[in-house]
Enzyme design. Sequence first.
Site, PDB file in Angstrom:
ATOM      1  CE  LYS A  79      46.997  40.401  41.085  1.00  0.00           C
ATOM      2  NZ  LYS A  79      46.925  38.986  41.521  1.00  0.00           N
ATOM      3  CB  SER A 154      50.478  38.547  43.044  1.00  0.00           C
ATOM      4  OG  SER A 154      49.257  38.047  42.542  1.00  0.00           O
ATOM      5  CB  SER A 178      47.560  35.934  44.106  1.00  0.00           C
ATOM      6  OG  SER A 178      48.924  35.634  43.889  1.00  0.00           O
TER       7      SER A 178
END
Lengths: 494, 94, 480
Positions: A79, A154, A178
Amino acid sequence: MPSQPLSITSAGAALRSGETTSVELLAAVMSRAEMTESELHCYLNLDREGAMSAARRADRELDRGEDRGPLHGIPVAVKDNMCTRGLETTCSSKILAGYRPPYDATAVARLREAGAVIVGKTNLDEFAMGSSTENSAYGPTRNPWDTGRVPGGSSGGSAAAVAAGSAIAALGSDTGGSIRQPASLCGVVGLKPTYGLVSRYGLVAFASSLDQIGPLTRTVRDAALLLSAVAGHDPADATSYAGQTPDFAGSLDRGVDGLRLGVVKELGGEGYQPEVSEATEMMLEKLAARGAEVTEVSLPLFDVALSAYYLIAPAECSANLARFDGMRYGLSVKGSTASDTMSDTRAEGFGPEVIRRILLGTYALSAGYFDAFYGQAQKVRSLLLDEFSEAYEKVDVLVSPTSPTTAFRLGERTQDPLAMYMSDICTIPSNLSGHPAISVPIGLDSEGLPIGFQVMAPALGERLMMAVAAEVERLAGFDALPPPALAPPPGVPL
Amino acid sequence: MPIDVDVAHVASLARLGLSPDRLDRYREELGVILDHAARVQEVDTSSALPLAHPLGQTNVFRADEVRPSLDRDEVLEMAPESRDGFFVTSPALD
Amino acid sequence: MKWEPVIGIEVHVELDTDSKMFCGCRVSFGDPPNTHVCPVCLALPGSLPVPNRKAIQEIIRLGLALNCRINPDSVFHRKNYYYADLPKNYQISQFDVPVCVDGWLDVESDETRFRVGIERVHMEEDTGKSVHVGEGGRIHSAAETLVDFNRAGTPLVEIVSRPDLKSAADARTYAQELRAVVVETGVSDARMERGSIRFDANVSIRPEGSPRLGVKVEIKNMNSFRSLEKAIRSEIGRQTALVTAGERVVMETRHWDEEAEVTHGMRTKEGSSDYRYFTEPDLAPMAFDSSWVEEARSLLPELPALRRDRYRGMGVRPAAARVLASSDPRLRSLFEEAVESGADPVAAGNWVTGEVTASLRRREASVGELPLRGDQIAALTRMVSEGRVSAGAAREVLEGVMDGEGSPSEVATRRNLLQLSDRTALEEVVEEVMAANPEAVERYRSGEGKVRGYLMGQVMRATSGRADPRAVNEILSARL
């Protein structure tokens, strides 16, 4: 040729049997990315060169008999809120466009140490603030199961990449759900470890007391393997857990016989998509049939957890994001005074959701409002932890849906922040308590969208949690794949 | 009823140079969100101590040992503007 | 109406650790800009602080030296404000549970003796340094700001006094005494010119005798004890003039202008004082059990106030004891060694604080260059008390010793400074003087008593002043 998509476990076996090489695994993953990226936009940045040289090194080492363990030679996505030395790290924000950190996050360094091949940096909601990956300054990621829908967030880029096979596994971060919520919406496994188990050093902070790095993978075993590679004490993180980390993959075959499963009363019913509730119900019956003792448990404060979260997380973020001021790195919009430069840079560089949360957090901490908002939320957090502790006297793990609904449409909730926040209603409590939780796919709804099942455990209860998750995985027998054009490649490329 | 936030003041505290129409929009949204967040006030917390650290460890320190610093060129390369080894920004006051 | 000032002092002290408060960068001074920086002290995204154990041990030690209570539980807070030289745009500091609370410091000067309460001593980190470039380098006319983060993250201790001070002079005395304690404990070199100790003052005035506190003004930018005193005096004057004219004092921060000798108001930004303190989530809470406190206590040196009392107990004159107690450690050890070598503490105290210090000043030499040992002081005081040299000659002996001419007796001998107390030799001199002045002898014997002084003078002259006056008197009495 095996019909199942690649997992860390199967790819690792193929590497060691000589059936494939790390370079071939990377090539397969990269070609998947080439096919799907225009549609999905999982990655902000594919590190072709860096990944290729890491894959070549991994192959050379294996040739020499140097085996770094289960992650050796495995293409993993990261990420884009974790620092990668020399490789652009933007947090999906304009304010960090072009920023190349001079150091690796501890989790990234450990991935490299474990021989993993870092494919690239995945898309996210700006600074990990969001539940749909629509709050990215570089455009949204789409759900491989239905490109009209969000992948969740996210860590939407990481979840979608694993679901689509443009990574074998990925790291995400989880502040209010997330990792788990996008895992649920994309039909993969997502695990948020106990707070402190994985170092936060180099993870660009959103809310420091809630953030945790964790794996998004195809299987529960893979999650255990990836977690093992990155977990463990880090002297550079003063909140890092100082004790020994257990063998996370050690009890995956334990089953659920004799275990007490608490179904959280507050996480279900009204507002939940009926098919999600039904799938959850069915799974509970199967678990009971395997010897689990299933009871309903009430944790009334779960009803205000979301409210507490939306005070605590923004408060912390308002300070964490103060450093982005246009002087030392990142975007700079020069004003006539240093103060103007800061204000203009920040107003220009941050997206609407980030600004919303900074304002919210600043307000909650400001003179005259602190006690009623932030202070009160911290007390609620403390009481919530007590409530968890009481529950864990009665049951071994808590279970619930991961998300009240399956993947929603792009744009569906962007105009209504509160509706968007509700997406995390099931996942937030474990962040507030610092406890581990995992999402496992258990089926599809009538529109062919994945449904996730959440298992929560007490602090450092990962082994037991994963034993239950592995049983859920076996019972669900979830082997559905996204539509062929976006499905991961089958088996080992030969 | 939505909470009325002096959003211009909050934005100035947070160094966000927002235009009036953006401020208006945020005032409205913040009011709604805070109204929901204010539900924490319905909880009786008289017996509770605030929780700031979920893990509960204490006294985490490092030894007083010097470690290598970053190379200055690498540091200043990241900066939007630098000169003579310094970061450069606008004057403190106009 | 008469107005009285109420003054509190805030002191910032940079600790003398090897590495910074929250990272491993070296604590430095005067090095090229931005050469001691890392992801943590530059606040690069993703970096995290880890506190320096030594700094925590040092603040506890300083707190104990200031008679503080050590909070068994203490936490770090974030203090939020934006400034170009504050990398995170929040400072890791302490708010409601600082490491040390509720102490005091006893202060003494020639005129007064008083106790100042210490409200708190807390741990924080220093900022970087801004250089305002432009016309005259002054903030108000600067064209741009250059920032160096070498200092950012240096361990910083803030010592906040209670508003117990009643005058600018007292504030200065307190500041000096506090600096002596800081130096004594060794936690910092406390050099004002380097900014490793910095003083701010909170000044308000109120009608004499009133129990209420007036509106407080914070004054900054004083770079010497003298300017601290002047700035406070000027601020008291400004406030008194304001209220006398029927105006009101506004709560604000003012800068001391060393050249103009006035304070200037700083433009305050809206809401800039809302620091939004909250618990630092990146740092674990601290818990200090008795072992932390006892270890710190065991490493505590003798402090000026206690030493002062000890010296007085030894008989040293009060003023000398005060000077000595806060003096350079090398000067003190000169005194202590002299006493150990058998010197009378009173005399040794007088010598060290008097003649030795004066001589150093004349030589424009520092204490570090002191060419003197304690046993030499002891020998010198013995020579005086035994009457082997006169008080005046002893000063010359000291000079000789400091010039490296040898031991006190060697110097006295070589420079011919020893008193003549040898009976036979003196008797001979007296005989000679009497023989040379028959009429004087006659006048004395006929009752003219004051002539004895003349004869005495003649003896001293004949011996170049080295004759022991007591012995000469005795001999004269016998002969006349």
